[in-house]
Structure formats: structure tokens, C-alpha cells
Design a protein around this motif. Structure first.
Motif, PDB file in Angstrom:
ATOM      1  N   ILE A 225       0.870  -1.177   0.000  1.00  0.00           N
ATOM      2  CA  ILE A 225       0.000   0.000   0.000  1.00  0.00           C
ATOM      3  C   ILE A 225       0.907   1.226   0.000  1.00  0.00           C
ATOM      4  CG2 ILE A 225      -1.773   1.291   1.243  1.00  0.00           C
ATOM      5  CD1 ILE A 225      -2.667  -1.367   2.484  1.00  0.00           C
ATOM      6  N   ILE A 226       0.816   2.025  -1.044  1.00  0.00           N
ATOM      7  CA  ILE A 226       1.683   3.179  -1.214  1.00  0.00           C
ATOM      8  C   ILE A 226       0.902   4.453  -0.891  1.00  0.00           C
ATOM      9  CG2 ILE A 226       3.204   4.423  -2.789  1.00  0.00           C
ATOM     10  CD1 ILE A 226       4.102   1.563  -2.232  1.00  0.00           C
ATOM     11  N   ILE A 227       1.435   5.269   0.009  1.00  0.00           N
ATOM     12  CA  ILE A 227       0.776   6.513   0.418  1.00  0.00           C
ATOM     13  C   ILE A 227       1.775   7.661   0.307  1.00  0.00           C
ATOM     14  CG2 ILE A 227      -0.383   7.748   2.289  1.00  0.00           C
ATOM     15  CD1 ILE A 227      -1.233   5.041   3.419  1.00  0.00           C
ATOM     16  N   ASP A 228       1.378   8.723  -0.367  1.00  0.00           N
ATOM     17  CA  ASP A 228       2.189   9.935  -0.447  1.00  0.00           C
ATOM     18  C   ASP A 228       1.612  10.962   0.517  1.00  0.00           C
ATOM     19  OD1 ASP A 228       4.098   9.345  -2.614  1.00  0.00           O
ATOM     20  OD2 ASP A 228       2.305   9.180  -3.855  1.00  0.00           O
ATOM     21  N   PHE A 229       2.484  11.507   1.344  1.00  0.00           N
ATOM     22  CA  PHE A 229       2.036  12.531   2.292  1.00  0.00           C
ATOM     23  C   PHE A 229       2.985  13.717   2.225  1.00  0.00           C
ATOM     24  CE2 PHE A 229       2.150  14.338   6.689  1.00  0.00           C
ATOM     25  CZ  PHE A 229       0.889  14.922   6.648  1.00  0.00           C
ATOM     26  N   ASN A 230       2.408  14.906   2.021  1.00  0.00           N
ATOM     27  CA  ASN A 230       3.199  16.125   1.926  1.00  0.00           C
ATOM     28  C   ASN A 230       2.786  17.085   3.040  1.00  0.00           C
ATOM     29  OD1 ASN A 230       4.585  18.448   1.256  1.00  0.00           O
ATOM     30  ND2 ASN A 230       4.303  18.183  -0.942  1.00  0.00           N
ATOM     31  N   ASN A 234       0.169  21.874   4.562  1.00  0.00           N
ATOM     32  CA  ASN A 234      -0.653  22.277   5.696  1.00  0.00           C
ATOM     33  C   ASN A 234      -0.142  23.567   6.329  1.00  0.00           C
ATOM     34  OD1 ASN A 234      -2.585  19.805   6.256  1.00  0.00           O
ATOM     35  ND2 ASN A 234      -0.598  18.964   5.680  1.00  0.00           N
ATOM     36  N   ILE A 235      -0.978  24.166   7.161  1.00  0.00           N
ATOM     37  CA  ILE A 235      -0.656  25.490   7.690  1.00  0.00           C
ATOM     38  C   ILE A 235      -0.418  25.496   9.195  1.00  0.00           C
ATOM     39  CG2 ILE A 235      -1.909  26.699   5.869  1.00  0.00           C
ATOM     40  CD1 ILE A 235      -4.244  27.038   7.800  1.00  0.00           C
ATOM     41  N   SER A 236      -0.558  24.357   9.852  1.00  0.00           N
ATOM     42  CA  SER A 236      -0.355  24.319  11.298  1.00  0.00           C
ATOM     43  C   SER A 236      -0.045  22.900  11.719  1.00  0.00           C
ATOM     44  CB  SER A 236      -1.597  24.821  12.034  1.00  0.00           C
ATOM     45  OG  SER A 236      -2.678  23.911  11.856  1.00  0.00           O
ATOM     46  N   ILE A 240      -1.438  19.327  10.105  1.00  0.00           N
ATOM     47  CA  ILE A 240      -0.526  18.287   9.618  1.00  0.00           C
ATOM     48  C   ILE A 240      -0.966  16.922  10.133  1.00  0.00           C
ATOM     49  CG2 ILE A 240       1.822  17.358   9.863  1.00  0.00           C
ATOM     50  CD1 ILE A 240       2.871  20.195   9.699  1.00  0.00           C
ATOM     51  N   VAL A 241      -1.197  16.828  11.428  1.00  0.00           N
ATOM     52  CA  VAL A 241      -1.612  15.559  12.028  1.00  0.00           C
ATOM     53  C   VAL A 241      -2.975  15.128  11.485  1.00  0.00           C
ATOM     54  CG1 VAL A 241      -2.127  14.381  14.198  1.00  0.00           C
ATOM     55  CG2 VAL A 241      -0.280  16.067  14.100  1.00  0.00           C
ATOM     56  N   ILE A 314       4.840   4.795   3.418  1.00  0.00           N
ATOM     57  CA  ILE A 314       4.441   6.205   3.430  1.00  0.00           C
ATOM     58  C   ILE A 314       5.648   7.050   3.033  1.00  0.00           C
ATOM     59  CG2 ILE A 314       3.555   8.109   4.823  1.00  0.00           C
ATOM     60  CD1 ILE A 314       2.157   6.030   6.559  1.00  0.00           C
ATOM     61  N   PHE A 315       5.512   7.775   1.932  1.00  0.00           N
ATOM     62  CA  PHE A 315       6.595   8.590   1.396  1.00  0.00           C
ATOM     63  C   PHE A 315       6.341  10.058   1.746  1.00  0.00           C
ATOM     64  CE2 PHE A 315       6.734   4.706  -0.967  1.00  0.00           C
ATOM     65  CZ  PHE A 315       8.083   4.507  -1.246  1.00  0.00           C
ATOM     66  N   ILE A 316       7.322  10.661   2.408  1.00  0.00           N
ATOM     67  CA  ILE A 316       7.192  12.049   2.876  1.00  0.00           C
ATOM     68  C   ILE A 316       8.309  12.889   2.267  1.00  0.00           C
ATOM     69  CG2 ILE A 316       7.096  13.589   4.871  1.00  0.00           C
ATOM     70  CD1 ILE A 316       6.171  11.247   6.561  1.00  0.00           C
ATOM     71  N   ASP A 317       7.928  13.856   1.440  1.00  0.00           N
ATOM     72  CA  ASP A 317       8.897  14.760   0.828  1.00  0.00           C
ATOM     73  C   ASP A 317       8.625  16.180   1.323  1.00  0.00           C
ATOM     74  OD1 ASP A 317      11.007  15.589  -0.712  1.00  0.00           O
ATOM     75  OD2 ASP A 317       9.904  15.606  -2.600  1.00  0.00           O
ATOM     76  N   ASP A 318       9.496  17.116   0.922  1.00  0.00           N
ATOM     77  CA  ASP A 318       9.382  18.528   1.329  1.00  0.00           C
ATOM     78  C   ASP A 318       9.420  18.658   2.850  1.00  0.00           C
ATOM     79  OD1 ASP A 318       9.224  19.471  -1.262  1.00  0.00           O
ATOM     80  OD2 ASP A 318       7.052  19.264  -1.340  1.00  0.00           O
ATOM     81  N   PHE A 319      10.053  17.691   3.500  1.00  0.00           N
ATOM     82  CA  PHE A 319      10.126  17.664   4.958  1.00  0.00           C
ATOM     83  C   PHE A 319      10.910  18.863   5.493  1.00  0.00           C
ATOM     84  CE2 PHE A 319      12.123  15.938   8.879  1.00  0.00           C
ATOM     85  CZ  PHE A 319      10.974  15.634   9.576  1.00  0.00           C
ATOM     86  N   ASP A 320      11.978  19.227   4.766  1.00  0.00           N
ATOM     87  CA  ASP A 320      12.831  20.309   5.248  1.00  0.00           C
ATOM     88  C   ASP A 320      12.355  21.686   4.804  1.00  0.00           C
ATOM     89  OD1 ASP A 320      13.448  19.798   2.629  1.00  0.00           O
ATOM     90  OD2 ASP A 320      15.482  19.084   3.020  1.00  0.00           O
TER      91      ASP A 320
END
Length: 568
Positions: A225-230, A234-236, A240-241, A314-320
Motif C-alpha cells: 500500500i503506497i501513500i504519499d504525504f506532503n 498544511n498550515i499548522s 498536519i496531524v 508512506i513517502f514524505i517529501d518537502d520535509f525540510d
């Protein structure tokens, strides 16, 4: 991967469309099942008591023709503006059109009032215009977008400065490494969650590597199961959660509604999701939602997720790009709040920015904090100068195939010659990474394409690169030309056109620099740049390479900038 992305996109759009249309579709299904009863209701309460009183007239004809003309004009105006129509709106109008056509031509044909002047037309046919309006607009926009797609690779077009998303686009030879990492991740056997960090500085290509890892994991097992999360969208912290668990809930709905519902309940307990939901309020008020602790809900959900017998990636980009408090909250999600045993997180980030953010947030020992979160960290080294050099050549020869010989002479043959002499640095050394290359090419290619017959390629390339990376040095050459440059024939050969050279910082003494090819060292330009402390020593070396390649003595064509007639 391309077919997976296409299938995922289609599934996502279809799911979103069905979510928006579930009530209209249910109503339409009910209408089809009870069509006879609805027809009788229409006749008894609308057609006979109300519509039967309406009479045809020239005035009514004119009014309805006016409405039809207005709809047509509106359609044309919106089409020219590129008006957007949602797919759900089109579907609803299609359903309405179906029912109108069914009643108009199949069951209630004689009950519709005809026009006074044209008996075959009915006054209610205005609904045909209104319902067909968004459908036609969507069709026209679709064909217009197909017809207006620019030709790929055209010399005058810009290219998006985006990371690659497939191993087939890899220009740095990192695909095999991404494949090995994906195998290592898939073979992870521990009975707990796994977090993998793809680490690299800005522009190092970590996001491209991140996507290649994702592609390899997708290819390795279709049960994943592939999930993309950016989180950057979000603004707060709360959003995000909340968005994380909503994304998780939506992704799991197709595998188990019970698990998706449990995700919602757990999220509700974490951040109070759906607190304004009337149904949840009723259930909670009647004690139908058990008042479990957070740990109990975590364990319940964790056990349910295991029963899926699928690994969730779960792939998370733009973390920094996040603020320090948002980064810490996302790390808590990965390691604690959503650290479910069947989850694998793959996160791309800049370690220096991560450590700096945690320090600003007051986290002790921030430089080792990520070790507690990520079991595997993969360092993405910057592209080498040779890789960048080769990528520049590939882009330029693709954009200007007719200039391939000139490009090759400048970047390959000349570079080899000067490397043997141990003189000039490669002019592309100032481009630090592939993103730098892409951004520069977006400026250079269309500009050079406009003046290709008016300039010398190598001079124009160097000047544009100098302007792109070191604007102060570039501006000095043109704003203070009389102070920094002088006309002189370095070869002292009679009959040759004088060329511009840099003035020396000490006009009374010959430069101590013995390198004939290094005309930047000891020049007034170098003196001013050093005095102003505009650049670091490394950056000054880049400027030196560019200026020397631009102005040092060699046989140049008549279009070269070293000649007074071309310097402007």
C-alpha cells in the motif's frame, strides 16, 4: 511505474468523483427503480395543475430564444477564457440530461408545451441548452488542451525544474543504488515500523532518488500500500496531524472500511478529528463509541493493520520546508503516534536543516536526534563536476542539434586541451548541482535561440552563466568597462584587430602571474571583487575560470565579445 502512476491517478480521480456524487447517484438509481411512480407524481402535482395553464405565444417564444442565445454566448465566452468545469458537475448534468431526454422523447412527449412559431420545439427544451452547456464546455476544453500541448524539447521552451520520477530519467547513475535500497527495505523483517531517511543537501537530487526508490518498491510487490504525504501543504501542527490521518483513512478504505473507521476513531482521540461531526456526537453521547485510552486505541489499530497482511509505505517529501515545531511533530508521527508495526516511512530531508530546526526548537543533542527516528539513513552525495558537465552538454546538444559541433568543440575538445596544459578550469564548475543546471538552462536556451546567428556560442554561454551565478562580477564588466578593460592586441601582431583585455591592478609593474592564460589574477576586476568581499575564495575561482575562458587570447570568430564592435 508509468502504468502504476496512471492507474493510481485514475483510481484517485474515480474515487473522488464517486465521493462527490454518491448522493446524486443514489437518487438517480432510486428514480430509475421508481420511474413510474415519479411520473405519476409529476403529472398529478406539476404538469396538470401548473404547466397545463401555460399557453404558447410569440412573446414566450422570444423570451426562450433569448435564453438560448444567452447560453450559447456564455458558452463561447467561457470557452475562450479557458473556463474550468469540475468532472462531478459534468456527470450530474449528464444524469439530468438523460432523464430529460427520457421524459421528453419516450414517455411524456405530448405533455410538453410546443413553441408558438415552431411546433417541433418545446419550451422546456431550454433545459437541453442549460444541461448541455457544462458538458460541451468540458469537451471543448479537453480538445483545446490536447491541441495546444507544446512540442517537447523545442529550443524555445522552458522545462520545469522538477525532480525525476522514474529510473528511466536517471542521468547520474543512481538507479541501481535506489534499486538496492528498495530491496533492503522490502526485506526488512523486524516486527516494528521502519523509517528510512534519504539525506542530502539542497539540489543534491535526494527527491529524485526518493522517487526511484518508490518506483522500485512499487515494482517489487503489488500487495504494498503506497501513500504519499506532503506535510508542507498544511498550515499548522494540528492540520498536519489531521491531514496525515485523513490521508491514511482514505488510502485504507479500499482495503477495509473497519480499519479505516478505526483510523478515524484513533485520530479523533489524538487531535479531536471530526469533533463537529453530528453523527459522532450522537454516538458518543449514547456511549456507542468506547472511551478507550490512546494507548489502547493505538494497540487496537496496530493489530488490525497487521491483519491486512500488507506493508504500508508512506513517502514524505518537502520535509525540510517545514517550521521547527512542524518538523518535530512530523517526527513524532513517524516514531510514536503513527509508528505502527506494518508501516515503513521513507523521508527525504536535508540533515543540516533538520538539526538546525531541532536546535531552534530546544531539542537537546539535536545532531543525533534523527538516529532515534531513522533506522536507515542514505546519504545522497552531490553530483560530480564531470556529471554536471556531461548533463550540460546533453541538454545543449538536444536543444541545438545544428550547433553540436560548436558545442562539442567548446565543452569537450577545448576542455581536454586546456586540462593537459593545467590552465583553465571547466566553465561549468560554477553549476553546483543538477537543479542549478536546469534553472540556468531555462534562461539560456530561449535567450540563445533568439540570437543564435548574432553571437558566438561560447561567449554568450559564459556571459549568461556569469550573470546567473555571479551578477556582481557581470555587472562590473559592463558598468565599469572603461575602468576595468582596455583594448590591446596581446599577440602584438600587426594587422590584427585589437581585443579587450583586463587592466592590471598595478599598472607600473608587470603582473607576477606567469600563467599566460590566467588574465584574471592581478587584474583590477579581481582587486575590486576581493576588496568588496563579494565572493568566497571558491567563488572567486569560479569567476576566474569564467573570465579567463571569456577573454584569454585565442583565435575567436568575428562575433566574439572581445572585439569592441560586439561589446555592448
Amino acid at each position: 511505474m508509468r502504468y502504476y502512476n496512471l492507474l493510481t491517478s485514475v483510481k484517485s480521480r474515480l474515487f473522488r468523483l464517486l465521493s462527490e456524487l454518491k448522493y446524486p447517484l443514489l437518487f438517480s438509481l432510486a428514480a430509475l427503480l421508481f420511474i413510474d411512480a415519479l411520473t405519476r407524481i409529476y403529472l398529478d402535482y406539476i404538469a396538470n395543475p401548473i404547466l397545463s395553464k401555460f399557453t404558447s405565444s410569440v412573446f414566450a417564444d422570444g423570451l426562450f430564444f433569448g435564453i438560448a442565445i444567452y447560453v450559447i454566448v456564455s458558452l463561447i465566452t467561457k470557452f475562450r477564457k479557458g473556463y474550468y468545469v469540475k468532472g462531478s458537475h459534468v456527470v450530474m448534468c449528464t444524469i439530468g440530461l438523460f432523464f430529460y431526454v427520457y421524459f421528453r422523447f419516450c414517455t411524456l412527449t405530448n405533455l410538453f408545451r410546443p413553441f408558438y412559431s415552431i411546433d417541433s420545439l418545446k419550451y422546456t427544451d431550454v433545459f437541453l441548452f442549460l444541461l448541455a452547456h457544462p458538458i460541451l464546455l468540458k469537451l471543448f476544453s479537453f480538445f483545446k488542451s490536447k491541441a495546444s500541448v507544446p512540442l517537447a524539447g523545442s529550443a524555445g521552451s522552458f522545462s520545469a525544474v522538477n525532480p525525476i520520477k522514474s529510473k528511466s530519467e536517471d542521468v547520474l547513475g543512481r538507479a541501481s543504488r535506489a534499486q538496492r535500497l528498495s530491496v533492503e527495505i522490502r526485506n526488512y523483517k523486524a516486527s516494528e515500523s521502519l523509517a528510512v531517511g534519504v539525506v542530502g543537501e539542497w539540489g543534491s537530487g535526494k527527491t529524485s532518488f526518493f522517487y526511484m526508490v518508490k518506483e522500485s518498491i512499487v515494482e517489487g510487490n503489488d500487495r504494498n500500500i503506497i501513500i504519499d504525504f506532503n506535510p508542507w501543504l498544511n498550515i499548522s501542527i494540528d492540520s498536519i496531524v489531521e491531514d496525515f490521518f485523513k490521508t491514511l483513512e482514505k488510502s485504507l478504505e479500499g482495503y477495509s472500511l473497519n480499519i479505516a473507521r478505526t483510523v478515524r476513531e484513533y485520530a479523533h482521540n489524538v487531535v479531536g478529528l471530526h469533533k463537529n461531526n453530528f453523527a459522532d456526537a450522537l454516538l458518543k453521547g449514547s456511549d456507542l463509541i468506547l472511551d478507550l485510552s490512546l494507548i489502547e486505541r493505538f494497540n487496537l489499530l496496530n493489530n488490525l493493520l497487521k491483519k491486512l497482511n500488507r506493508r504500508v509505505y508512506i513517502f514524505i517529501d518537502d520535509f525540510d520546508r517545514l517550521q521547527p515545531n512542524e518538523i518535530f511533530e512530523t517526527l513524532k508521527l513517524i516514531r510514536n503516534t503513527a509508528g505502527f508495526d506494518s508501516f515503513t516511512y521513507v523521508v527525504a530531508y536535508d540533515r543540516d536543516y533538520l538539526v538546525e530546526s531541532l536546535e531552534r526548537y530546544g531539542i537537546p543533542k539535536a545532531n543525533t536526534f534523527s538516529d532515534k527516528i531513522f533506522q536507515i539513513e542514505v546519504e545522497i552525495l552531490p553530483a560530480t563536476t564531470e556529471q554536471i558537465h556531461g548533463h550540460v552538454i546533453k541538454i545543449l546538444t538536444g536543444a541545438f542539434p545544428s550547433s553540436e559541433r560548436e558545442i562539442s568543440a567548446f565543452f569537450i575538445e577545448r576542455y581536454k586541451l586546456l586540462a593537459k596544459l593545467g590552465t583553465l578550469r571547466n566553465v561549468t564548475a560554477s553549476l553546483r548541482n543538477i537543479r542549478d543546471v536546469e534553472r540556468f538552462m531555462n534562461s539560456f536556451i530561449p535567450d540563445y535561440n533568439a540570437v543564435v546567428n548574432e553571437v558566438l556560442f561560447q561567449d554568450y554561454f559564459i556571459l549568461k552563466l556569469l550573470k546567473f551565478k555571479y551578477y556582481t562580477a557581470y555587472s562590473f564588466l559592463f558598468s565599469y568597462k572603461e575602468d576595468l578593460l582596455t583594448l590591446e592586441d596581446l599577440n602584438r601582431a600587426q594587422g590584427k584587430t585589437p581585443k579587450y583585455i583586463l587592466k592590471r591592478a598595478d599598472s607600473n609593474e608587470k603582473s607576477k602571474n606567469k600563467n599566460h592564460y590566467d588574465i584574471f589574477t592581478g587584474s583590477l576586476l579581481e582587486f575590486f571583487l576581493k576588496s568588496g568581499r563579494s565572493y568566497t575564495e571558491s567563488e572567486l575561482n569560479d569567476v576566474r575560470a569564467l573570465i579567463n575562458n571569456l577573454l584569454f587570447d585565442e583565435q575567436k570568430g568575428t562575433l566574439s565579445i572581445v572585439y569592441e564592435a560586439n561589446y555592448s
